[in-house]
Design an enzyme around this catalytic site. Structure first.
Site, PDB file in Angstrom:
ATOM      1  N   GLY A  71       1.822  76.990   4.817  1.00  0.00           N
ATOM      2  CA  GLY A  71       1.497  77.855   3.907  1.00  0.00           C
ATOM      3  C   GLY A  71       0.402  77.760   2.786  1.00  0.00           C
ATOM      4  N   LEU A 129      -4.661  81.724   9.610  1.00  0.00           N
ATOM      5  CA  LEU A 129      -4.505  82.759  10.144  1.00  0.00           C
ATOM      6  C   LEU A 129      -5.671  83.730  10.085  1.00  0.00           C
ATOM      7  CD1 LEU A 129      -0.770  83.330   9.774  1.00  0.00           C
ATOM      8  CD2 LEU A 129      -1.814  82.928  11.984  1.00  0.00           C
ATOM      9  N   GLY A 135       1.413  90.741  -2.348  1.00  0.00           N
ATOM     10  CA  GLY A 135       0.059  90.631  -2.737  1.00  0.00           C
ATOM     11  C   GLY A 135      -0.669  89.742  -2.150  1.00  0.00           C
ATOM     12  N   PHE A 193       4.731  85.534  -8.234  1.00  0.00           N
ATOM     13  CA  PHE A 193       4.545  84.109  -8.705  1.00  0.00           C
ATOM     14  C   PHE A 193       5.565  83.208  -8.888  1.00  0.00           C
ATOM     15  CE2 PHE A 193       0.813  86.301 -11.179  1.00  0.00           C
ATOM     16  CZ  PHE A 193       0.191  86.491  -9.987  1.00  0.00           C
ATOM     17  N   GLU A 240       0.581  78.036  -2.613  1.00  0.00           N
ATOM     18  CA  GLU A 240       0.624  77.036  -3.753  1.00  0.00           C
ATOM     19  C   GLU A 240      -0.196  76.052  -3.625  1.00  0.00           C
ATOM     20  OE1 GLU A 240       4.962  77.669  -3.088  1.00  0.00           O
ATOM     21  OE2 GLU A 240       5.395  78.043  -5.010  1.00  0.00           O
ATOM     22  N   ARG A 277      -3.396  75.551  10.604  1.00  0.00           N
ATOM     23  CA  ARG A 277      -4.331  76.818  11.359  1.00  0.00           C
ATOM     24  C   ARG A 277      -4.186  77.783  10.189  1.00  0.00           C
ATOM     25  NH1 ARG A 277      -2.058  79.721  16.594  1.00  0.00           N
ATOM     26  NH2 ARG A 277      -3.998  80.236  17.434  1.00  0.00           N
ATOM     27  N   LYS A 285     -10.407  84.808   5.474  1.00  0.00           N
ATOM     28  CA  LYS A 285     -10.668  85.930   4.300  1.00  0.00           C
ATOM     29  C   LYS A 285      -9.469  85.873   3.357  1.00  0.00           C
ATOM     30  CE  LYS A 285     -12.984  90.128   3.346  1.00  0.00           C
ATOM     31  NZ  LYS A 285     -13.606  91.608   3.853  1.00  0.00           N
ATOM     32  N   THR A 286      -8.052  86.316   3.796  1.00  0.00           N
ATOM     33  CA  THR A 286      -6.921  86.451   3.021  1.00  0.00           C
ATOM     34  C   THR A 286      -6.636  85.111   2.756  1.00  0.00           C
ATOM     35  OG1 THR A 286      -5.471  86.414   4.966  1.00  0.00           O
ATOM     36  CG2 THR A 286      -6.207  88.568   3.835  1.00  0.00           C
TER      37      THR A 286
HETATM   38 MO1  MOS Z   1       7.005  80.484  -5.485  1.00  0.00          MO
HETATM   39  S1  MOS Z   1       7.092  79.832  -7.456  1.00  0.00           S
HETATM   40  O1  MOS Z   1       8.334  79.805  -4.478  1.00  0.00           O
HETATM   41  O2  MOS Z   1       7.453  82.326  -5.835  1.00  0.00           O
END
Ligand code: MOS
Length: 757
Positions: A716, A644, A483, A255, A719, A642, A647-648
């Site tokens: 991404g 990918l 993870g 994190f 976050e 998009r 589920k994940t």
């Molecule tokens: Mo994230 S806070 O860029 O690992």
């Protein structure tokens, strides 16, 4: 989901891009066969335990290690007085993501800069001896006066000279903000506070150093970037790059805490260097609180709108804590300049130096805090203007980034608003706070928007694809899977390229010897490394076509006539599909390998800019008599290009929402400012959400085709799931009770204190 650039393969791969493939690393993780940093079997291992300072600021006068040394099993105690040579200057301790300033140098000298700073490492034949020895090390100090309360030092707030990563924060003022603010009919202005938070991944920081002689070592480390740690160890401890291999094949969350090399890695390698032996060092949960944190922050947000609810002025300033030795600066206020249209906007962001370890990026750094301020204030403004909170956001919607005047590569936030609202039954809400109830419970509906960077990494990112004559197909990159499912999505991308089952693709990650990747951070890895994998596969296909030309019937093969599926290659010249393994063997190779590089589109970024968006809807229920708060359901709609792997991807967003709940309701590092020491460095007193704290969370991914943001149209997901949650929770509590809590975490006492009489 089919994309033209992915044609030339079997059309619909059941384990390819867009399919809900279960994690390829799931079985070995569940069976305990995925080794984490502290679990590697290394012969002749010594164990090291860190001793921390008991003061916050000052100098060590003496350290008494005699009792520890006398303990059976203890081999040595290393302090600043007897440590092996390490680099002298701060410059050598910089890593690829250091903020401006002078990085902390572990066991460098007698100076104490923060609470629980490492002052010694006890090395023993067993972990237990090392731990017992560590308890026997004592030190005397000359203390200096300390400041850990940034609020008491706000008069010393300053604007850092060097912007971090070149991001202009705060941005320049546009228009005439104060005049517009004063003239507007509806306005709100308030101060929002957020507590210091700690990352607390499940896996503690740990390093197993395999000492292989002649200054050769393999460092199994918990980190978000193996090559970043490799570079750091080279510079700080004087190893040659080629002699240091850093492995982080599996990482139990981080994190942000693993973006920078941690002192645990430095100390483990220092100990190995001193002993010329293999070492294992793992921090305790309590010590995890002395590594890094999200800084405590105060923001003031002022919003003013016209009679139609259109923003006329935005004022957003923030003051955040940083360490005395580094300027950790987050992007807190910029979001207020880009999410909504406002002709006038002014920003400010300052830091206050305190005597703590340096803060480090944590879980959507900056945005998690800044959007709590902005999206709470938007909610407040909606009530002031008599508008529905969703309606006022729609009235201020922009399809153009407002600070730099660039187009968004895509922005389906409107779909997030509508699909989320529909699913949540937002319009079943009655506008008046306190107007919805069931029995003793007051019910509130709150919502907030979210925005986060969707860029590829700003440097070339590489991946290698290899097909062997024995039939094996492998993808390799120094990327970290912390993870999040990186192993799985990279396998899917490669599987699509060749029309094979994702389970048949061997993905190797987390090793500094593999092709270059930056730290896994900023939610950029799926887009960046994913694109590199795609490129590597396309190059490899071209090589395979070339190899196939050496086969009988293949002489005139053209790339565009060749298709790949099921581990074979088909072309008009061949009567039947030819196994790829046979193509390679037939051409006389043991394997064919190609490296793909994703290069950021710097020219394109001057015209358009990529962001992911979200809308979060929260139902709050507050017991009227007891004040007890429950959040039975949350709907989050996400626009992230998009997807990918649904589920994940869903798991990523669920995790983000839960972290948002932690930030909103539970997580708070408490310092006794008289001592300058953290008081609640354990899970009994620093609360993170447990199952009982989390209700239903529904995740929606809205359609968002995007051909510009990255090669595969991917944004991404690390976050974006988090950023809107805290404000949505606060807004739901306000709607339920009329209590506006502007301080995180929102605890029962704060709700009670903010209740209108
Ligand atoms: Mo994230 S806070 O860029 O690992």
């Amino acid at each position: 989901m089919a994309d033209g650039r992915l044609s030339n393969t079997a059309a619909s791969n059941p384990s390819g891009i867009g399919k809900p493939v279960s994690r390829t690393d799931g079985p070995i993780k569940v069976c305990g066969r995925a080794p984490y940093a502290a679990e590697y079997e290394v012969p002749d291992l010594l164990h090291a335990v860190v001793v921390g300072s008991t003061i916050t600021r000052g100098k060590i006068l003496s350290i008494d290690t005699a009792a520890a040394r006398a303990l059976p099993g203890v081999v040595d105690v290393i302090t600043h007085e007897n440590r092996p040579h390490a680099a002298l200057f701060s410059l050598s301790y910089l890593d690829t993501v250091s903020p401006p300033g002078r990085p902390f140098k572990p066991l460098h000298n007698a100076d104490i800069l923060f609470d629980d700073q490492p002052i010694a490492i006890v090395i023993a034949e067993t972990y237990e001896s090392a731990r017992d020895g560590a308890a026997l090390v004592t030190a005397t100090y000359r203390t200096k006066s300390h400041h850990t309360d940034y609020k008491a030092r706000k008069d010393k707030a300053y604007k850092p000279l060097i912007p971090r990563f070149g991001i202009a924060s705060p941005p320049k003022e546009r228009g005439k903000t104060d005049a517009a603010f004063d003239a507007a009919p509806f306005k709100v202005e308030a101060t929002y506070e957020s507590a210091a938070n700690h990352h607390n991944p499940m896996e503690m920081f740990a390093t197993t150093v395999a000492w292989e002689g002649d200054d050769n070592l393999t460092v199994y480390d918990k980190t978000q970037g193996s090559q970043n740690v490799q570079l750091y160890l080279k510079q700080a401890l004087g190893f040659k790059m080629k002699n240091v291999r850093v492995v982080n094949a599996y990482v139990g969350g981080a994190f942000g805490s693993g973006l920078r090399p941690q002192h645990s890695a430095f100390l483990a390698v220092l100990a190995a260097k001193a002993m010329q032996r293999s070492i294992r060092l793992m921090l305790t949960r309590a010590q995890m609180f002395s590594l890094a944190y999200r800084p405590d922050t105060t923001q003031t947000v002022g919003l003013a709108c016209d009679a139609g609810g259109r923003l006329q002025a935005v004022r957003h300033t923030a003051v955040a804590a940083t360490s005395r030795h580094e300027d950790h600066q987050e992007t807190v206020v910029n979001w207020s300049g880009m999410l909504y249209a406002s002709p006038n906007a002014r920003f400010g962001h300052k830091l206050v130096k305190v005597d703590t370890v340096s803060p480090t990026d944590m879980r959507a750094p900056g945005a998690a805090i800044g959007l709590f301020g902005l999206e709470s204030a938007m909610d407040e403004l909606s009530y002031a203007a008599g508008l529905d909170p969703l309606d006022i956001r729609l009235r201020n919607y922009v399809d153009h980034e407002q600070i730099t005047d660039r187009a968004f590569t895509s922005k389906a936030l409107k779909s997030c608003y509508f699909e989320g609202a529909e699913r949540f039954d937002w319009w079943g809400r009655t506008p008046e706070p306190g107007s919805m109830r069931q029995g003793r419970e007051l019910i509130g509906y709150g919502m907030a928007g979210g925005i986060w960077d969707a860029r590829v990494a700003p440097m070339p990112v590489r991946a290698r694809a290899t097909w062997r004559a024995d039939g094996g197909f492998e993808i390799a990159a120094a990327a970290s899977d912390i993870g999040t499912g990186t192993y799985t999505i990279l396998a899917q991308i490669a599987a699509d390229a060749f029309g094979v089952d994702a389970a048949s693709v061997a993905v190797k990650l987390g090793d500094s010897t593999l092709p270059f990747n930056p730290v896994e951070g900023g939610s950029w890895m799926a887009a960046s490394t994913g694109a590199a994998v795609h490129k590597a596969c396309e190059k490899l296909k071209a090589s395979l076509v070339k190899a196939a030309r050496t086969l009988p019937g293949g002489e005139d093969l053209k790339r565009r006539d060749v298709t790949f599926a099921d581990g074979s290659l088909s072309a008009p010249g061949f009567a039947a599909p030819v196994r790829i393994a046979e193509v390679i063997a037939g051409a006389g190779h043991a394997e064919l390998s190609e490296t793909g590089t994703n290069i950021p589109d710097l020219l394109g970024e001057r015209k358009h800019v990529g962001y992911a968006h979200s809308a979060v809807f929260v139902e709050a229920r507050v017991d009227e008599d007891l004040g007890v708060l429950r959040l039975p359901r949350i709907v989050i709609a996400v626009a992230a290009g998009r997807i990918l792997n649904p589920k994940t991807a869903r798991s990523q967003i669920l995790g983000g929402v839960v972290m948002g709940l932690g930030q909103a309701l539970h997580e708070e590092a408490l310092t006794d400012h008289r001592l300058g020491r953290l008081m609640n460095h354990n899970f009994a007193e620093y609360h993170i959400p447990a199952n009982a704290d989390v209700g239903d969370i529904e995740v929606i991914f809205v359609e968002e085709p995007d051909r510009q943001v990255s090669a595969l149209g991917v944004k991404g997901l690390g976050e974006i799931g988090l950023v809107g949650v805290a404000a949505a929770v606060a807004n739901a509590i306000f709607h339920a009770t009329g209590a506006r809590v502007r301080s995180l975490p929102i605890t029962i006492d704060k709700i009670r204190d903010a209740r209108p009489l």
